[in-house]
Scaffold this motif. Structure first.
Motif, mmCIF file in Angstrom:
data_model
loop_
_atom_site.group_PDB
_atom_site.id
_atom_site.type_symbol
_atom_site.label_atom_id
_atom_site.label_comp_id
_atom_site.label_asym_id
_atom_site.label_seq_id
_atom_site.Cartn_x
_atom_site.Cartn_y
_atom_site.Cartn_z
ATOM 1 N N LYS A 168 -104.964 -12.392 -63.582
ATOM 2 C CA LYS A 168 -103.878 -13.287 -63.961
ATOM 3 C C LYS A 168 -102.547 -12.608 -63.673
ATOM 4 C CE LYS A 168 -106.494 -15.518 -67.646
ATOM 5 N NZ LYS A 168 -106.553 -15.829 -69.090
ATOM 6 N N ALA A 169 -101.625 -13.387 -63.131
ATOM 7 C CA ALA A 169 -100.285 -12.896 -62.852
ATOM 8 C C ALA A 169 -99.310 -13.899 -63.454
ATOM 9 C CB ALA A 169 -100.063 -12.775 -61.348
ATOM 10 N N GLY A 170 -98.387 -13.407 -64.263
ATOM 11 C CA GLY A 170 -97.478 -14.314 -64.926
ATOM 12 C C GLY A 170 -98.215 -15.150 -65.952
ATOM 13 N N VAL A 171 -97.783 -16.405 -66.104
ATOM 14 C CA VAL A 171 -98.356 -17.277 -67.119
ATOM 15 C C VAL A 171 -99.486 -18.136 -66.557
ATOM 16 C CG1 VAL A 171 -97.880 -19.159 -68.732
ATOM 17 C CG2 VAL A 171 -96.180 -17.334 -68.389
ATOM 18 N N ARG A 172 -99.314 -18.614 -65.329
ATOM 19 C CA ARG A 172 -100.243 -19.612 -64.816
ATOM 20 C C ARG A 172 -100.993 -19.196 -63.557
ATOM 21 N NH1 ARG A 172 -95.670 -23.133 -65.346
ATOM 22 N NH2 ARG A 172 -95.699 -24.241 -67.341
ATOM 23 N N ILE A 173 -100.594 -18.136 -62.922
ATOM 24 C CA ILE A 173 -101.200 -17.790 -61.631
ATOM 25 C C ILE A 173 -102.505 -17.028 -61.848
ATOM 26 C CG2 ILE A 173 -100.894 -16.563 -59.464
ATOM 27 C CD1 ILE A 173 -97.883 -16.929 -59.831
ATOM 28 N N MET A 174 -103.569 -17.533 -61.234
ATOM 29 C CA MET A 174 -104.871 -16.890 -61.362
ATOM 30 C C MET A 174 -105.474 -16.681 -59.986
ATOM 31 S SD MET A 174 -106.421 -18.926 -64.659
ATOM 32 C CE MET A 174 -107.830 -17.833 -64.848
ATOM 33 N N TYR A 175 -106.088 -15.536 -59.810
ATOM 34 C CA TYR A 175 -106.775 -15.207 -58.567
ATOM 35 C C TYR A 175 -108.251 -15.004 -58.872
ATOM 36 C CZ TYR A 175 -102.026 -14.214 -56.967
ATOM 37 O OH TYR A 175 -100.698 -14.302 -56.652
ATOM 38 N N TRP A 176 -109.073 -15.315 -57.871
ATOM 39 C CA TRP A 176 -110.520 -15.223 -58.053
ATOM 40 C C TRP A 176 -111.168 -14.425 -56.932
ATOM 41 C CZ3 TRP A 176 -112.527 -16.997 -62.500
ATOM 42 C CH2 TRP A 176 -111.787 -17.933 -63.235
ATOM 43 N N GLY A 177 -112.197 -13.683 -57.283
ATOM 44 C CA GLY A 177 -113.026 -13.052 -56.278
ATOM 45 C C GLY A 177 -114.015 -14.060 -55.720
ATOM 46 N N GLN A 178 -114.825 -13.595 -54.787
ATOM 47 C CA GLN A 178 -115.762 -14.489 -54.115
ATOM 48 C C GLN A 178 -117.015 -14.748 -54.944
ATOM 49 O OE1 GLN A 178 -115.469 -11.310 -53.490
ATOM 50 N NE2 GLN A 178 -117.511 -10.453 -53.190
ATOM 51 N N GLY A 179 -117.222 -13.951 -55.961
ATOM 52 C CA GLY A 179 -118.387 -14.103 -56.833
ATOM 53 C C GLY A 179 -119.531 -13.209 -56.428
ATOM 54 N N THR A 180 -120.276 -12.750 -57.411
ATOM 55 C CA THR A 180 -121.456 -11.934 -57.157
ATOM 56 C C THR A 180 -122.594 -12.455 -58.036
ATOM 57 O OG1 THR A 180 -122.294 -9.656 -57.047
ATOM 58 C CG2 THR A 180 -120.820 -10.155 -58.876
ATOM 59 N N GLN A 181 -123.768 -12.596 -57.422
ATOM 60 C CA GLN A 181 -124.903 -13.185 -58.126
ATOM 61 C C GLN A 181 -125.582 -12.156 -59.021
ATOM 62 O OE1 GLN A 181 -126.232 -16.502 -57.947
ATOM 63 N NE2 GLN A 181 -127.475 -15.761 -59.668
ATOM 64 N N VAL A 182 -125.817 -12.550 -60.246
ATOM 65 C CA VAL A 182 -126.621 -11.758 -61.177
ATOM 66 C C VAL A 182 -127.822 -12.610 -61.571
ATOM 67 C CG1 VAL A 182 -126.744 -10.722 -63.469
ATOM 68 C CG2 VAL A 182 -124.696 -10.401 -62.058
ATOM 69 N N THR A 183 -129.010 -12.088 -61.323
ATOM 70 C CA THR A 183 -130.237 -12.799 -61.662
ATOM 71 C C THR A 183 -131.073 -11.932 -62.590
ATOM 72 O OG1 THR A 183 -130.233 -13.937 -59.536
ATOM 73 C CG2 THR A 183 -132.295 -13.938 -60.783
ATOM 74 N N VAL A 184 -131.425 -12.475 -63.737
ATOM 75 C CA VAL A 184 -132.225 -11.744 -64.719
ATOM 76 C C VAL A 184 -133.583 -12.428 -64.823
ATOM 77 C CG1 VAL A 184 -132.355 -10.857 -67.062
ATOM 78 C CG2 VAL A 184 -130.119 -11.175 -65.969
ATOM 79 N N SER A 185 -134.615 -11.696 -64.491
ATOM 80 C CA SER A 185 -135.963 -12.260 -64.527
ATOM 81 C C SER A 185 -136.620 -11.985 -65.877
ATOM 82 C CB SER A 185 -136.811 -11.677 -63.402
ATOM 83 O OG SER A 185 -136.961 -10.282 -63.583
ATOM 84 N N SER A 186 -137.466 -12.915 -66.295
ATOM 85 C CA SER A 186 -138.130 -12.767 -67.603
ATOM 86 C C SER A 186 -139.435 -12.017 -67.474
ATOM 87 C CB SER A 186 -138.384 -14.139 -68.198
ATOM 88 O OG SER A 186 -139.145 -14.927 -67.314
#
Length: 116
Positions: A98-116
């Protein structure tokens, strides 16, 4: 502009641990908060944890202390240590800045998978 690059996702058995990393570059001087969100299939993106420049942390209530966020300001990096993982933690995890009050940046995402 801020660029965020995540790493550390993967497949783990229930009860295991993973550590996610996210490094920021670009206009990093503008960042006041960094954190993590996640999105499971068919669900909305939700807060996991955030940490301000001053060290104030905020966590989703549902985590019950299993996750820990930390920052290395010298490396412009935020980490998410995830312990006692459960299948319901399976999601794409997104780094956020977050930068300032309203500006948000996002990464590309990384998958987390939890097996039972």
């Amino acid at each position: 502009q801020v660029q965020l690059v995540e790493s550390g996702g993967g497949l783990v058995q229930a009860g295991g641990s993973l550590r996610l990393s996210c490094t920021a570059s670009g206009s990093i001087f503008s960042i006041n908060t960094m954190g993590w969100y996640r999105q499971a299939p068919g669900k909305q993106r939700e807060l996991v944890a955030t940490e301000t420049n001053g060290g104030y942390t905020n966590y989703a209530d549902s985590l019950n202390g299993r996750f820990t966020i930390s920052r290395d300001n010298a490396k412009n990096t935020v980490y998410l240590q995830m312990n006692s993982l459960k299948p319901e933690d399976t999601a794409v995890y997104y780094c956020n800045a977050k930068a300032g009050v309203r500006i948000m940046y996002w990464g590309q995402g990384t998958q987390v998978t939890v097996s039972s």
